[in-house]
Design a protein around this motif. Structure first.
Motif, PDB file in Angstrom:
ATOM      1  N   ALA A 176      33.663  41.198  30.967  1.00 17.00           N
ATOM      2  CA  ALA A 176      34.601  40.120  31.292  1.00 17.00           C
ATOM      3  C   ALA A 176      35.880  40.689  31.884  1.00 17.00           C
ATOM      4  N   PHE A 177      36.337  41.818  31.385  1.00 14.18           N
ATOM      5  CA  PHE A 177      37.548  42.458  31.894  1.00 14.18           C
ATOM      6  C   PHE A 177      37.345  42.894  33.345  1.00 14.18           C
ATOM      7  N   ARG A 178      36.172  43.449  33.634  1.00 14.05           N
ATOM      8  CA  ARG A 178      35.881  43.940  34.980  1.00 14.05           C
ATOM      9  C   ARG A 178      35.399  42.847  35.926  1.00 14.05           C
TER      10      ARG A 178
ATOM     11  N   SER B  96      40.498  34.018  36.849  1.00 15.26           N
ATOM     12  CA  SER B  96      41.460  35.052  36.471  1.00 15.26           C
ATOM     13  C   SER B  96      40.908  35.862  35.299  1.00 15.26           C
ATOM     14  N   ARG B  97      41.466  37.042  35.118  1.00 13.88           N
ATOM     15  CA  ARG B  97      41.020  37.924  34.042  1.00 13.88           C
ATOM     16  C   ARG B  97      41.227  37.265  32.682  1.00 13.88           C
TER      17      ARG B  97
ATOM     18  N   ARG C  16      41.194  34.134  31.978  1.00 16.61           N
ATOM     19  CA  ARG C  16      40.193  33.075  31.794  1.00 16.61           C
ATOM     20  C   ARG C  16      38.809  33.656  31.497  1.00 16.61           C
ATOM     21  N   ARG C  17      38.477  34.781  32.129  1.00 16.21           N
ATOM     22  CA  ARG C  17      37.194  35.437  31.858  1.00 16.21           C
ATOM     23  C   ARG C  17      37.139  35.983  30.442  1.00 16.21           C
ATOM     24  N   LEU C  18      38.275  36.431  29.920  1.00 20.03           N
ATOM     25  CA  LEU C  18      38.320  37.014  28.579  1.00 20.03           C
ATOM     26  C   LEU C  18      38.446  35.970  27.477  1.00 20.03           C
ATOM     27  N   ALA C  19      38.731  34.723  27.825  1.00 21.11           N
ATOM     28  CA  ALA C  19      39.002  33.695  26.816  1.00 21.11           C
ATOM     29  C   ALA C  19      37.804  33.454  25.897  1.00 21.11           C
ATOM     30  N   VAL C  20      36.603  33.310  26.433  1.00 24.16           N
ATOM     31  CA  VAL C  20      35.439  32.986  25.601  1.00 24.16           C
ATOM     32  C   VAL C  20      35.059  34.162  24.698  1.00 24.16           C
ATOM     33  N   PRO C  21      34.870  35.389  25.240  1.00 21.82           N
ATOM     34  CA  PRO C  21      34.526  36.477  24.317  1.00 21.82           C
ATOM     35  C   PRO C  21      35.636  36.764  23.305  1.00 21.82           C
ATOM     36  N   ALA C  22      36.879  36.587  23.708  1.00 23.97           N
ATOM     37  CA  ALA C  22      37.977  36.821  22.769  1.00 23.97           C
ATOM     38  C   ALA C  22      37.973  35.786  21.651  1.00 23.97           C
ATOM     39  N   SER C  23      37.588  34.549  21.960  1.00 21.45           N
ATOM     40  CA  SER C  23      37.532  33.524  20.907  1.00 21.45           C
ATOM     41  C   SER C  23      36.385  33.821  19.927  1.00 21.45           C
ATOM     42  N   TYR C  24      35.255  34.297  20.424  1.00 19.10           N
ATOM     43  CA  TYR C  24      34.166  34.698  19.520  1.00 19.10           C
ATOM     44  C   TYR C  24      34.612  35.855  18.630  1.00 19.10           C
TER      45      TYR C  24
END
Length: 174
Positions: free
Chosen positions: A134-136, A43-44, A46-54
């Motif tokens: 990650a968004f795309r 899911s979007r 889940r894809r955004l979770a790692v870069p957003a945490s950094y």
């Protein structure tokens, strides 16, 4: 031929088989395993979770340095290289630079440590690229640099250190 390595062709020697290979005359031939099914798309969120945490970690670090002023003594340790030798390392002035950068004062940030400000902008560009991909649903951006580029970065940091420690490069000193 004593002392030399000899290669043995396993296809010509029937009693030498690679480990785990059943004999050719075996009545129980094992069929190859079917290919694994493709992984379900993530899911979007889940894809955004790692870069957003950094990004959240970097924002938290800048928020802390922006709140606790490194220009006031006692808040942060002194650079050990500077304390022992009086030589400014490539990181000296980095906290003051981050403090000024967090307050939007780019001129003061560049004066404290221009190399660090360059790093802030490179990090921001990489994070934007990573978040957009990650968004795309695209691949994670990878930075792969060959040895000459690493040597070039090391030489740049060395020149920065030498120049900022000489009298004519005092504008690079914090």
């Amino acid at each position: 031929m004593t002392g030399e390595n000899q290669l043995v062709d396993a296809s010509r020697t029937p009693d030498v088989l690679p480990p785990g290979t059943p004999p050719a005359d075996s009545a129980h031939q094992v069929p190859p395993a079917p290919p694994a099914p493709p992984a379900p798309p993530r899911s979007r969120a889940r894809r955004l979770a790692v870069p957003a945490s950094y990004l959240a970690g970097a924002v938290a670090a800048f928020a802390y340095v922006g709140t606790v002023d490194p220009n006031e003594p006692g808040h942060y340790p002194v650079c050990p290289l500077f304390r022992l030798t009086g030589i400014l390392c490539p990181g000296c002035g980095g906290l003051r630079s981050a403090h000024a950068f967090a307050h939007g004062d780019l001129v003061t940030a560049l004066g404290a440590n221009a190399l660090a400000v360059t790093g802030y902008f490179l990090f921001a560009g990489f994070m934007i690229l990573w978040l957009v991909r990650a968004f795309r649903g695209g691949p994670v951006p990878r930075i792969v640099m060959r040895a000459p580029y690493w040597w070039g970065l090391g030489a740049l940091a060395l020149v920065f250190v030498v120049v900022r420690n000489l009298s004519f490069g005092s504008m690079l000193a914090p």
